[in-house]
Design an enzyme around this catalytic site. Structure first.
Site, PDB file in Angstrom:
ATOM      1  N   HIS A   1     -13.823 -45.811 -37.961  1.00 51.50           N
ATOM      2  CA  HIS A   1     -13.713 -45.516 -36.600  1.00 51.50           C
ATOM      3  C   HIS A   1     -12.863 -46.441 -35.944  1.00 51.50           C
ATOM      4  O   HIS A   1     -12.456 -45.981 -34.785  1.00 51.50           O
ATOM      5  CB  HIS A   1     -15.066 -45.516 -35.966  1.00 51.50           C
ATOM      6  CG  HIS A   1     -15.810 -44.220 -36.180  1.00 51.50           C
ATOM      7  ND1 HIS A   1     -16.212 -43.894 -37.323  1.00 51.50           N
ATOM      8  CD2 HIS A   1     -16.361 -43.382 -35.358  1.00 51.50           C
ATOM      9  CE1 HIS A   1     -16.996 -42.815 -37.371  1.00 51.50           C
ATOM     10  NE2 HIS A   1     -17.179 -42.511 -36.039  1.00 51.50           N
TER      11      HIS A   1
ATOM     12  N   SER B   1      -9.530 -41.336 -38.521  1.00 52.28           N
ATOM     13  CA  SER B   1      -9.509 -40.872 -39.657  1.00 52.28           C
ATOM     14  C   SER B   1      -7.972 -40.665 -40.139  1.00 52.28           C
ATOM     15  O   SER B   1      -7.047 -40.179 -39.178  1.00 52.28           O
ATOM     16  CB  SER B   1     -10.258 -39.567 -39.701  1.00 52.28           C
ATOM     17  OG  SER B   1     -11.408 -39.700 -39.546  1.00 52.28           O
TER      18      SER B   1
ATOM     19  N   LYS C   1     -17.510 -27.395 -39.234  1.00 52.84           N
ATOM     20  CA  LYS C   1     -16.979 -27.304 -40.824  1.00 52.84           C
ATOM     21  C   LYS C   1     -17.656 -28.226 -41.846  1.00 52.84           C
ATOM     22  O   LYS C   1     -17.807 -27.538 -42.937  1.00 52.84           O
ATOM     23  CB  LYS C   1     -15.391 -27.893 -40.570  1.00 52.84           C
ATOM     24  CG  LYS C   1     -14.509 -27.497 -41.586  1.00 52.84           C
ATOM     25  CD  LYS C   1     -13.094 -27.890 -41.342  1.00 52.84           C
ATOM     26  CE  LYS C   1     -12.142 -27.481 -42.549  1.00 52.84           C
ATOM     27  NZ  LYS C   1     -10.894 -27.723 -42.035  1.00 52.84           N
ATOM     28  N   ASP C   2     -18.242 -29.275 -41.186  1.00 55.83           N
ATOM     29  CA  ASP C   2     -19.124 -29.828 -42.325  1.00 55.83           C
ATOM     30  C   ASP C   2     -20.233 -29.221 -42.612  1.00 55.83           C
ATOM     31  O   ASP C   2     -20.832 -29.395 -43.818  1.00 55.83           O
ATOM     32  CB  ASP C   2     -19.450 -31.334 -41.675  1.00 55.83           C
ATOM     33  CG  ASP C   2     -18.494 -32.261 -41.884  1.00 55.83           C
ATOM     34  OD1 ASP C   2     -17.179 -31.862 -42.540  1.00 55.83           O
ATOM     35  OD2 ASP C   2     -18.178 -33.121 -41.074  1.00 55.83           O
TER      36      ASP C   2
ATOM     37  N   GLU D   1     -24.377 -41.447 -69.038  1.00 54.66           N
ATOM     38  CA  GLU D   1     -24.260 -40.418 -68.441  1.00 54.66           C
ATOM     39  C   GLU D   1     -22.933 -39.878 -68.250  1.00 54.66           C
ATOM     40  O   GLU D   1     -21.937 -40.571 -68.500  1.00 54.66           O
ATOM     41  CB  GLU D   1     -24.921 -40.563 -67.044  1.00 54.66           C
ATOM     42  CG  GLU D   1     -26.342 -40.423 -67.105  1.00 54.66           C
ATOM     43  CD  GLU D   1     -26.916 -39.085 -67.188  1.00 54.66           C
ATOM     44  OE1 GLU D   1     -27.661 -38.680 -66.264  1.00 54.66           O
ATOM     45  OE2 GLU D   1     -26.965 -38.571 -68.318  1.00 54.66           O
TER      46      GLU D   1
END
Length: 442
Positions: A219, A223, A247-248, A291
């Site tokens: 922040h 971004s 959107k998220d 894994e």
């Protein structure tokens, strides 16, 4: 970075004003994920994966706390306690499968998040700290996942712990004491289970704290975006809410559908069948594999088969495996190109996709049966992995001729500019968003 055009929080309800004056949590949330946080207007769906990683962590913590209420960290009953969770605890099968597949979901999301950062140059100034904290989170996730894989105390859990901790003994002087400290003895047993369970329970909360720092660091500069151009003004941004919360939300819905597909229809697809056999120190599995999310690094480890410079192959493998991750810490200073986004770096983009294919091949080779062909392929792929960061990337940064950047984010959005339509030009410091972009070549 401060955004003078951002909306400021002004509570209207008397209760919210009273709370904000004494504990400004509403203001904090508003400035972090609300209209008080302007975001570049051109973010695509690859920016959803940060939120998806947070969702995956919540799933892991909630399901892990419930599993911890029923799990017994004792070599004699650990395997049976997992079976009890599956068969006797109400909805225990759902919680256990959600936790096991949630680990794969978490790592898959983070891998995409990392490669998005590599493609769009999110590790470059002024976001170096965001990237460094992200790599720390990745290391903590890998440690947590490894310890969690040991807890079911099946055959692959036991022998995975035996093999992976055994690599610490290759480190001169301190290696064997570290291995004994990790295991609480000379082989995996009750003490190792107790240690791994305690750390596996603790580390997700440490990861949550690091994620708070990660978001905090993000922040400050704001971004990154697909063009890599800095925000010039309010015309380049939109409020995080409601634009990117919507959107998220769509991305979360799609991700949960995919997650549910594994959870309800193929919950064991990403696991190993040998882990449904109780741990037996006297019976070694025919082929020990970790894994899937560890396989590329396991392939790098296995690529070293001969001693060199009086250093044993085992130590070379351990150094290369850890070095392949630690190398990411130095990426902001290895890549010296002032252009962030690969959309405007045609040469770097080609090598980026070669790296993606290389990592996928390393993942395949990590689980392949060892023979001279797979070993040779692992050595070639491991060699390219290190060459990409240590040789290719610095050279490309010096010789590449990037495409001209748009003058602003809004110009790119409104004119629909991309790397296909923009002609070649000469890059300079202005490409990092610190000045006007050069005019396109005629």
């Amino acid at each position: 970075m401060s955004f003078p055009w951002a909306a400021h929080y002004a509570p209207k309800h008397p209760l919210m004003r009273w709370l904000d004056e004494r504990l400004p949590m509403p203001r904090l949330v508003y400035n972090a994920i609300g209209a008080g946080y302007p975001v570049p207007r051109n973010l695509n769906y690859f920016w959803n994966f940060g939120v998806l990683a947070g969702l995956a962590l919540v799933i892991q913590i909630v399901t892990g706390v419930v599993l911890g209420m029923h799990y017994a960290a004792n070599g004699g009953v650990a395997f049976d306690s997992v079976e009890k969770i599956m068969r006797d605890v109400n909805q225990g099968w759902f919680i256990r499968y959600a936790h096991a597949n949630g680990a794969s979901f978490f790592l898959a999301v983070v891998y995409i998040h990392i490669f998005r950062g590599l493609y769009y140059g999110s590790y470059k100034a002024p976001r170096e700290m965001v990237w460094l904290i992200g790599v720390v989170i990745f290391l903590l996730m890998m440690a947590t996942a490894f310890m969690g894989y040991v807890l079911p105390w099946g055959q692959m859990s036991f022998w995975g712990a035996q093999v992976i901790t055994g690599f610490f003994s290759a480190i001169p002087v301190v290696g064997e004491p570290i291995r004994i400290w990790l295991l609480g003895g000379y082989a995996p047993d009750n003490d190792a289970l107790n240690r791994f369970f305690s750390l596996h329970y603790l580390l997700p909360f440490v990861i949550a704290g690091c994620i708070i720092l990660h978001i905090w660091a993000l922040h400050i500069p704001g971004s990154n975006n697909p063009t890599g151009v800095d925000v010039k003004g309010p015309q380049d941004t939109v409020p995080f809410h409601p634009y990117y919360t919507a959107k998220d939300g769509f991305g979360v819905g799609v991700a949960l559908l995919v997650f549910s597909l594994f959870l309800f229809f193929m919950p064991n697809a990403l696991g190993h069948p040998d882990n449904y056999i109780p741990a037996n120190p006297l019976s070694t599995p025919a082929h020990i594999v970790p894994e899937w999310y560890f396989l590329p690094f396991y392939a790098i480890l296995k690529a070293f088969t001969g001693d060199f410079l009086w250093i044993p192959a085992k130590l070379w493998g351990v150094l290369a495996m850890f070095g392949s991750i630690l190398l990411l810490f130095f990426l902001p200073w290895i890549d010296r190109s002032p252009v962030r986004s690969s959309n405007y770096r045609p040469l770097y983009k080609k090598f980026f996709w070669v790296l993606v294919v290389d990592v996928i091949l390393l993942g395949y080779l990590g689980q392949a049966e060892p023979n001279w062909k797979t070993v040779l392929a692992s050595q070639i792929c491991a060699g390219y992995y290190f060459a990409h960061f240590l040789i290719i990337l610095p050279i490309v940064s010096m010789i590449e001729r990037p495409l001209p950047l748009p003058r602003s984010i809004s110009e790119s959005v409104l004119h629909g500019e991309d790397e296909e339509s923009a002609p070649y030009g000469v890059a300079d410091a202005s490409h990092a968003g610190h000045g006007p972009a050069p005019q396109p070549a005629a």
